[in-house]
Design a protein around this motif. Structure first.
Motif, PDB file in Angstrom:
ATOM      1  N   ALA A  11       0.885  -1.273  -0.174  1.00  0.00           N
ATOM      2  CA  ALA A  11       0.012   0.316   0.159  1.00  0.00           C
ATOM      3  C   ALA A  11       0.809   1.171  -0.022  1.00  0.00           C
ATOM      4  CB  ALA A  11      -0.977  -0.004   1.352  1.00  0.00           C
ATOM      5  N   ASP A  12       2.102   1.202   0.307  1.00  0.00           N
ATOM      6  CA  ASP A  12       2.936   2.349   0.412  1.00  0.00           C
ATOM      7  C   ASP A  12       3.918   2.433  -1.021  1.00  0.00           C
ATOM      8  OD1 ASP A  12       2.683   2.659   3.084  1.00  0.00           O
ATOM      9  OD2 ASP A  12       3.776   1.137   3.380  1.00  0.00           O
ATOM     10  N   LEU A  13       3.348   1.725  -2.135  1.00  0.00           N
ATOM     11  CA  LEU A  13       4.213   1.776  -3.072  1.00  0.00           C
ATOM     12  C   LEU A  13       3.939   3.292  -3.797  1.00  0.00           C
ATOM     13  CD1 LEU A  13       5.547   0.690  -5.731  1.00  0.00           C
ATOM     14  CD2 LEU A  13       3.331  -0.168  -6.686  1.00  0.00           C
ATOM     15  N   GLN A  14       2.940   3.688  -3.864  1.00  0.00           N
ATOM     16  CA  GLN A  14       2.566   5.095  -4.548  1.00  0.00           C
ATOM     17  C   GLN A  14       3.457   6.280  -3.662  1.00  0.00           C
ATOM     18  OE1 GLN A  14       1.429   5.826  -7.560  1.00  0.00           O
ATOM     19  NE2 GLN A  14       1.814   8.075  -7.244  1.00  0.00           N
ATOM     20  N   LYS A  32      11.127   9.919  -7.232  1.00  0.00           N
ATOM     21  CA  LYS A  32      11.083  11.053  -8.136  1.00  0.00           C
ATOM     22  C   LYS A  32      11.894  12.067  -7.617  1.00  0.00           C
ATOM     23  CE  LYS A  32       6.869  11.156  -9.304  1.00  0.00           C
ATOM     24  NZ  LYS A  32       5.602  11.295 -10.088  1.00  0.00           N
ATOM     25  N   LEU A  33      11.890  12.615  -6.200  1.00  0.00           N
ATOM     26  CA  LEU A  33      12.624  13.614  -5.747  1.00  0.00           C
ATOM     27  C   LEU A  33      13.898  13.380  -5.344  1.00  0.00           C
ATOM     28  CD1 LEU A  33       9.748  14.455  -3.124  1.00  0.00           C
ATOM     29  CD2 LEU A  33      10.091  15.393  -5.263  1.00  0.00           C
ATOM     30  N   LEU A  52      16.530   3.444  -3.911  1.00  0.00           N
ATOM     31  CA  LEU A  52      15.033   4.027  -4.189  1.00  0.00           C
ATOM     32  C   LEU A  52      14.928   4.462  -5.475  1.00  0.00           C
ATOM     33  CD1 LEU A  52      12.611   4.278  -2.302  1.00  0.00           C
ATOM     34  CD2 LEU A  52      13.287   7.007  -2.241  1.00  0.00           C
ATOM     35  N   PRO A  53      14.684   3.517  -6.697  1.00  0.00           N
ATOM     36  CA  PRO A  53      14.653   3.921  -8.067  1.00  0.00           C
ATOM     37  C   PRO A  53      13.117   4.325  -8.411  1.00  0.00           C
ATOM     38  CG  PRO A  53      14.700   1.777  -7.792  1.00  0.00           C
ATOM     39  CD  PRO A  53      14.934   2.117  -6.596  1.00  0.00           C
ATOM     40  N   PRO A  54      13.266   5.410  -9.111  1.00  0.00           N
ATOM     41  CA  PRO A  54      11.724   5.926  -9.531  1.00  0.00           C
ATOM     42  C   PRO A  54      11.314   5.066 -10.686  1.00  0.00           C
ATOM     43  CG  PRO A  54      13.440   7.167 -10.529  1.00  0.00           C
ATOM     44  CD  PRO A  54      14.215   6.219  -9.596  1.00  0.00           C
ATOM     45  N   ASP A  55      11.121   3.758 -10.407  1.00  0.00           N
ATOM     46  CA  ASP A  55      10.352   2.829 -11.109  1.00  0.00           C
ATOM     47  C   ASP A  55       9.446   1.921 -10.358  1.00  0.00           C
ATOM     48  OD1 ASP A  55      10.748  -0.248 -12.338  1.00  0.00           O
ATOM     49  OD2 ASP A  55      11.161   1.083 -13.982  1.00  0.00           O
ATOM     50  N   ARG A  56       8.165   1.910 -10.652  1.00  0.00           N
ATOM     51  CA  ARG A  56       7.264   1.235  -9.776  1.00  0.00           C
ATOM     52  C   ARG A  56       7.453  -0.358  -9.834  1.00  0.00           C
ATOM     53  NH1 ARG A  56       3.498   5.228 -11.886  1.00  0.00           N
ATOM     54  NH2 ARG A  56       2.468   6.384 -10.273  1.00  0.00           N
ATOM     55  N   ASN A  57       7.706  -0.906 -10.969  1.00  0.00           N
ATOM     56  CA  ASN A  57       7.905  -2.189 -10.968  1.00  0.00           C
ATOM     57  C   ASN A  57       9.020  -2.601  -9.955  1.00  0.00           C
ATOM     58  OD1 ASN A  57       5.910  -2.872 -12.698  1.00  0.00           O
ATOM     59  ND2 ASN A  57       7.180  -2.675 -14.557  1.00  0.00           N
ATOM     60  N   SER A  61      25.616   5.847 -20.313  1.00  0.00           N
ATOM     61  CA  SER A  61      25.754   7.028 -19.274  1.00  0.00           C
ATOM     62  C   SER A  61      25.610   6.454 -18.025  1.00  0.00           C
ATOM     63  CB  SER A  61      24.708   7.921 -19.552  1.00  0.00           C
ATOM     64  OG  SER A  61      23.400   7.465 -19.324  1.00  0.00           O
ATOM     65  N   PHE A  62      25.995   7.503 -16.830  1.00  0.00           N
ATOM     66  CA  PHE A  62      25.730   6.988 -15.350  1.00  0.00           C
ATOM     67  C   PHE A  62      24.153   6.690 -15.149  1.00  0.00           C
ATOM     68  CE2 PHE A  62      24.457   8.658 -11.212  1.00  0.00           C
ATOM     69  CZ  PHE A  62      24.981   7.796 -10.273  1.00  0.00           C
ATOM     70  N   GLN A  63      23.407   7.768 -15.858  1.00  0.00           N
ATOM     71  CA  GLN A  63      21.756   7.434 -15.532  1.00  0.00           C
ATOM     72  C   GLN A  63      21.385   6.083 -16.031  1.00  0.00           C
ATOM     73  OE1 GLN A  63      23.346  10.205 -16.970  1.00  0.00           O
ATOM     74  NE2 GLN A  63      22.102  12.011 -16.502  1.00  0.00           N
ATOM     75  N   GLU A  64      21.816   5.809 -17.207  1.00  0.00           N
ATOM     76  CA  GLU A  64      21.312   4.304 -17.714  1.00  0.00           C
ATOM     77  C   GLU A  64      21.721   3.198 -17.044  1.00  0.00           C
ATOM     78  OE1 GLU A  64      21.292   5.708 -22.468  1.00  0.00           O
ATOM     79  OE2 GLU A  64      23.242   5.130 -21.586  1.00  0.00           O
TER      80      GLU A  64
END
Length: 343
Positions: free
Chosen positions: A11-14, A21-22, A30-35, A189-192
């Motif tokens: 229930a804490d996923l969202q 994302k912040l 803590l990746p900004p990826d729901r899966n 890249s680093f982000q990738e």
């Protein structure tokens, strides 16, 4: 207003996704990826269900909740043992000294050595506090609750604990260290690379990372300057770790060059100084500041674990606690609590 630390659930996923994302990148846990976050929460639920008193490939995810609004405003994680599924890589800074009689000179070269020295250690990480809550000691509540959980479930954790601090990230979201070292071998890249690691693990590091030592003097000035340096937002976290007894022993993250801090688990200050007592009385006068002191208090086993700040007063056969803390922890007279000084 009272905040508690509790086990995270699906229930804490969202709210976790919104906080992810912040983070601004470079925050692998803590990746900004729901899966990816869903997978973490499912693994955490399995860890909280597992009753065996021995280290395993466990991940425990916790959240900080405002008890009045029920909003999730922070999170933190514990890995019981790193490197069980994939190798846990770090760079360790070493040195090679060479002397030339003909030149009459001695040269000392600093070297990055790819290492799995820290495999099997427990890890505390994934700490993020919503920007709107960065006051009132909530960062310390998040950080130190993990050590109380470790203390009260000690057989499930290793004799050594580490914490990886995010390294320096530039304004464009890139990593000078990645660009100067690993990026040359990975074609991304680093982000990738950071996103791939968050989703799939770091086996690709084992496949492609050069195994030979890297001379630091051969790196770009930008890469050299950030080795072992935390992200500016992580300096307070580094000070908190040092207060707990963590030290930097020349290990750095292979992605961004940030420092990896280590400590003997039983030497963690919160682990050493915490005490157990029976709750003998719930007293409103403590909340009024007439007696007692504000301490970090926790109770509960595995998924029922909860932690909060509370006013505590020692008594002959236990402790008294203020009503707000007792309500937040869902405890009453006769229950067992663990508490440690707030500092």
């Amino acid at each position: 207003m009272t905040f508690i630390i509790r086990a995270a659930g699906l229930a804490d996923l969202q709210p976790l996704y919104e906080m992810a994302k912040l983070t601004g990148g470079g925050f692998t846990n803590l990746p900004p990826d729901r899966n990816a976050l869903r997978t973490k929460l499912e693994k955490s639920a399995a860890a909280f269900r597992r009753e065996a008193d021995e280290p395993g490939d466990d991940l425990f995810v916790f959240v900080l909740e405002n008890t009045a609004t029920k909003e999730v405003r922070g999170t933190c994680q514990i890995f019981s043992a790193v490197g069980l599924k994939w190798p846990f890589y770090s760079y360790r800074i070493g040195a090679l000294t060479q002397h030339s009689e003909e030149l009459g000179r001695t040269f000392r070269a600093d070297i990055l050595n790819l290492s799995t020295d820290l495999e099997g250690a427990s890890e505390v990480g994934g700490l993020f506090l919503h920007p709107g809550e960065r006051a009132g000691g909530l960062g310390l509540l998040l950080a130190r609750s993990r050590y109380l959980f470790i203390r009260n479930h000690r057989p499930r954790f290793a004799d050594r604990t580490l914490a990886e601090l995010r390294g320096v990230i530039d304004e464009a979201g890139g990593s000078p260290f990645w660009d100067g070292v690993a990026g040359r071998f990975f074609g991304m890249s680093f982000q990738e690379a950071d996103e791939f690691n968050a989703r799939h693990g770091n086996q690709f590091i084992a496949d492609l990372m050069p195994k030979h030592p890297i001379y630091i003097a051969m790196l770009s000035e930008q890469a050299r300057a950030v080795i072992g340096k935390p992200h500016p937002s992580g300096r307070a976290a580094m000070r908190m770790l040092e207060e707990e007894g963590f030290v930097w022993e020349n290990y750095v993250d292979i992605f961004d060059g940030g420092p990896t801090m280590t400590v003997r688990t039983d030497h963690i200050r919160s682990v050493r100084e915490a005490v157990d007592n029976t709750l003998t009385r719930i007293d409103q006068s403590l909340a009024d500041g007439e007696i007692g002191e504000k301490r970090l208090v926790c109770t509960g086993h595995l998924a029922s674990f909860r932690a909060a700040y509370g006013w505590v007063s020692a008594e002959e056969d236990g402790v008294a606690i203020d009503p707000a803390c007792a309500a937040a922890l869902q405890i009453g007279e006769g229950d067992s609590v663990t508490h440690v000084a707030r500092w």
